[in-house]
Design a protein around this motif. Structure first.
Motif, PDB file in Angstrom:
ATOM      1  N   TRP A  62      11.134  50.510  33.502  1.00 53.58           N
ATOM      2  CA  TRP A  62      10.145  51.078  32.584  1.00 53.58           C
ATOM      3  C   TRP A  62      10.075  50.212  31.330  1.00 53.58           C
ATOM      4  CZ3 TRP A  62       7.506  55.878  33.312  1.00 53.58           C
ATOM      5  CH2 TRP A  62       7.866  56.573  34.479  1.00 53.58           C
ATOM      6  N   TRP A  63       8.841  49.980  30.861  1.00 52.79           N
ATOM      7  CA  TRP A  63       8.616  49.121  29.690  1.00 52.79           C
ATOM      8  C   TRP A  63       8.009  49.929  28.559  1.00 52.79           C
ATOM      9  CZ3 TRP A  63       9.780  45.019  27.145  1.00 52.79           C
ATOM     10  CH2 TRP A  63       8.899  44.477  26.203  1.00 52.79           C
ATOM     11  N   ASN A  64       8.549  49.741  27.347  1.00 53.51           N
ATOM     12  CA  ASN A  64       8.016  50.381  26.149  1.00 53.51           C
ATOM     13  C   ASN A  64       7.493  49.288  25.228  1.00 53.51           C
ATOM     14  OD1 ASN A  64       7.704  51.657  23.573  1.00 53.51           O
ATOM     15  ND2 ASN A  64       9.044  53.309  24.273  1.00 53.51           N
ATOM     16  N   ALA A  65       6.169  49.155  25.151  1.00 51.71           N
ATOM     17  CA  ALA A  65       5.565  48.083  24.361  1.00 51.71           C
ATOM     18  C   ALA A  65       5.815  48.277  22.865  1.00 51.71           C
ATOM     19  CB  ALA A  65       4.060  48.025  24.638  1.00 51.71           C
ATOM     20  N   ARG A  66       5.967  49.519  22.434  1.00 51.82           N
ATOM     21  CA  ARG A  66       6.164  49.775  21.004  1.00 51.82           C
ATOM     22  C   ARG A  66       7.530  49.286  20.536  1.00 51.82           C
ATOM     23  NH1 ARG A  66       8.671  53.747  18.356  1.00 51.82           N
ATOM     24  NH2 ARG A  66       8.935  54.959  20.262  1.00 51.82           N
ATOM     25  N   THR A  67       8.557  49.520  21.340  1.00 55.49           N
ATOM     26  CA  THR A  67       9.905  49.125  20.946  1.00 55.49           C
ATOM     27  C   THR A  67      10.332  47.791  21.556  1.00 55.49           C
ATOM     28  OG1 THR A  67      10.909  50.321  22.809  1.00 55.49           O
ATOM     29  CG2 THR A  67      10.582  51.546  20.757  1.00 55.49           C
ATOM     30  N   GLY A  68       9.539  47.286  22.535  1.00 55.02           N
ATOM     31  CA  GLY A  68       9.929  46.055  23.203  1.00 55.02           C
ATOM     32  C   GLY A  68      11.154  46.223  24.078  1.00 55.02           C
ATOM     33  N   ARG A  69      11.328  47.411  24.624  1.00 54.05           N
ATOM     34  CA  ARG A  69      12.516  47.697  25.424  1.00 54.05           C
ATOM     35  C   ARG A  69      12.161  47.889  26.887  1.00 54.05           C
ATOM     36  NH1 ARG A  69      15.944  52.118  22.964  1.00 54.05           N
ATOM     37  NH2 ARG A  69      17.057  50.358  22.046  1.00 54.05           N
TER      38      ARG A  69
END
Length: 251
Positions: A62-69
């Motif tokens: 899973w990718w979180n574009a806001r946190t870059g995680r």
């Protein structure tokens, strides 16, 4: 290109303390039902990128574009297991570069160490057990039938997983619970350092120390993906680390 890691482990060249990176924003989802967990991940800004299945476990990135995680989530029997932060490269799209958040610090170079390797293996083994067999037999001294217990040595079969991390000239192994002797020492949260590690283009051999008398030896065939562990408890299975082309070694 598929994700660099097919499982929840990190492929890096760091010491052991750097491998297990927590994802505090989703730690509370461990043990949640998969359907509810997916809803929560979406609500927290994550989007599903890829998934792989190894044995009876499914691993989703899973990718979180806001946190870059980028995180890896394992699912077993419909529930979330471990949720671990992994290098962003594992959330890349096919044929594209890894997603980058320019507000985040650059990934440490160890994550791209070509000498690092992560294997997830699944198979079966046998371990010695002592079985108590009740018997109903004639007692000539008392002149009657009586119950008694008879102990016998047996080999018990089991299924298990094994996870191996290699980084540079060091490595470590994580064992399923059934591969760990009741009396053991020297581990770090279920991880044992690999000794006598030898890595060639075709084979990986090493040993590790469960206790003073139990020092298993492992062999991994890099072409077939087969793994064997020889000790008081024996194990054999198959390992995976991602996609491979026909006619080449698996990793």
């Amino acid at each position: 290109m598929r994700p660099l890691l097919p499982a929840l482990l990190l492929a890096s060249a760091f010491p052991a303390t750097a491998f297990a990176q927590s994802a505090p924003d989703v730690a509370d989802l461990a043990g949640a039902r998969a359907a509810g967990g997916e809803t929560q991940l979406l609500a927290r800004g994550y989007e599903s990128r890829f998934s792989n299945t190894v044995g009876d476990q499914r691993y989703t990135f899973w990718w979180n574009a806001r946190t870059g995680r980028c995180i890896s989530v394992s699912t077993v029997d419909g529930r979330y297991g471990a949720l671990i932060a992994v290098p962003a490269e594992n959330c890349r799209d096919a044929g594209s570069a890894a997603p980058v958040d320019h507000h985040q610090p650059a990934a440490e170079p160890g994550y791209r160490d070509p000498g690092s390797l992560v294997l997830v293996c699944y198979g079966a083994g046998t371990r010695p057990t002592v079985q108590n067999n009740p018997r109903y037999s004639w007692n000539p001294r008392n002149h009657k039938w009586e119950w008694s217990n008879e102990l016998s040595n047996n080999a018990q079969g089991f299924n298990s997983d094994v996870q191996i991390e290699l980084y540079g000239d060091h490595g470590r192994i994580h064992l399923g619970p059934k591969l760990v002797a009741p009396i053991h020492s020297g581990d770090d949260h279920g991880w044992w350092d690999l000794d006598n590690l030898v890595v060639t283009p075709d084979r990986i051999t090493a040993s590790y120390r469960i206790n003073g008398l139990n020092k298993p030896k492992l062999t991994v065939d890099r072409r077939s993906g087969g793994i064997t562990i020889q000790a008081i408890t024996n194990f054999s299975g198959q390992c995976d680390s991602g996609d491979w082309a026909a006619g080449t070694r698996r990793f």
